[in-house]
Design an enzyme around this catalytic site. Structure first.
Site, PDB file in Angstrom:
ATOM      1  N   ASP A 247      19.858 -41.471   3.039  1.00 29.25           N
ATOM      2  CA  ASP A 247      18.869 -40.558   2.499  1.00 29.25           C
ATOM      3  C   ASP A 247      17.655 -41.338   1.999  1.00 29.25           C
ATOM      4  O   ASP A 247      17.118 -42.170   2.710  1.00 29.25           O
ATOM      5  CB  ASP A 247      19.530 -39.704   1.405  1.00 29.25           C
ATOM      6  CG  ASP A 247      18.799 -38.407   1.132  1.00 29.25           C
ATOM      7  OD1 ASP A 247      18.352 -37.775   2.100  1.00 29.25           O
ATOM      8  OD2 ASP A 247      18.688 -38.036  -0.038  1.00 29.25           O
TER       9      ASP A 247
ATOM     10  N   ASP B 290      24.985 -41.328   5.402  1.00 29.67           N
ATOM     11  CA  ASP B 290      23.582 -41.731   5.537  1.00 29.67           C
ATOM     12  C   ASP B 290      23.082 -42.199   4.177  1.00 29.67           C
ATOM     13  O   ASP B 290      23.730 -41.989   3.168  1.00 29.67           O
ATOM     14  CB  ASP B 290      22.724 -40.570   6.050  1.00 29.67           C
ATOM     15  CG  ASP B 290      22.743 -39.388   5.098  1.00 29.67           C
ATOM     16  OD1 ASP B 290      21.910 -39.386   4.172  1.00 29.67           O
ATOM     17  OD2 ASP B 290      23.576 -38.484   5.273  1.00 29.67           O
TER      18      ASP B 290
END
Length: 183
Positions: A107, A105
């Site tokens: 973030d 991911d």
């Protein structure tokens, strides 16, 4: 190629009693193994970033947004929960060690993206599995069997305690790691 240690609860040295050792850790990963990983990734057409800084945090919870922004401000490129203490212990054991950090991911790095969820992380993790398997096959096949890196003698000048002052039980316990230096 660089780490920031935010772990607190992990044993991070074999030398916790009876002997003082200061290993060099400016370059936490084996350059030769890192190069092999980079080359192997290029061979199968993966996007690779051979130079980056990873913050290693405790987990199992993800970072807060404030922590993520702080890590980014520090110059970190990626956040993970592994590589430490593994890198330190490998260096103390004079083992070559490097990491393949697979992104799950973005973030806070993509402010317009949705908030990180466990489902998102797991989905991306599963997509990385096939690439990981192929990478491991290639890295193993491409590893140079003749170790020419500094990992092989990381303890040579790192043991500060006079060997004659190290208790025999500690020498016995650490023999697989420091045996050749205690002769």
């Amino acid at each position: 190629d660089q780490l920031i240690d935010r772990t607190r609860q992990r044993a991070n040295s074999f030398f916790d009693e009876g002997v003082v050792v200061h290993i060099g850790f400016a370059e936490p990963f084996c350059g030769a193994v890192s190069q092999t990983i980079h080359q192997s990734a290029q061979e199968i057409g993966l996007t690779v970033h051979p130079s980056a800084t990873m913050v290693v945090m405790e987990g199992p919870a993800f970072s807060t947004k404030a922590e993520s922004f702080m890590y980014r401000a520090w110059g970190a490129d990626i956040i993970g929960m592994t590589a430490l203490p593994e890198a330190k212990l490998a260096r103390e054991a004079e083992m070559c060690y490097a990491t393949m950090a697979w992104v799950t991911d973005y973030d806070c790095w993509r402010e317009d993206a949705e908030t990180v969820t466990v489902e998102m992380v797991v989905q991306n993790l599963m997509q990385n599995v096939a690439n990981s398997k192929e990478m491991i096959r290639r890295v193993i096949a491409n590893l140079d069997q003749g170790r020419i890196c500094s990992c092989t003698n990381a303890l040579q000048d790192a043991i500060i305690t006079n060997p004659q002052r190290i208790p025999e039980d500690i020498k016995d316990k650490l023999a697989p790691i420091v045996g050749r230096y205690m002769i």
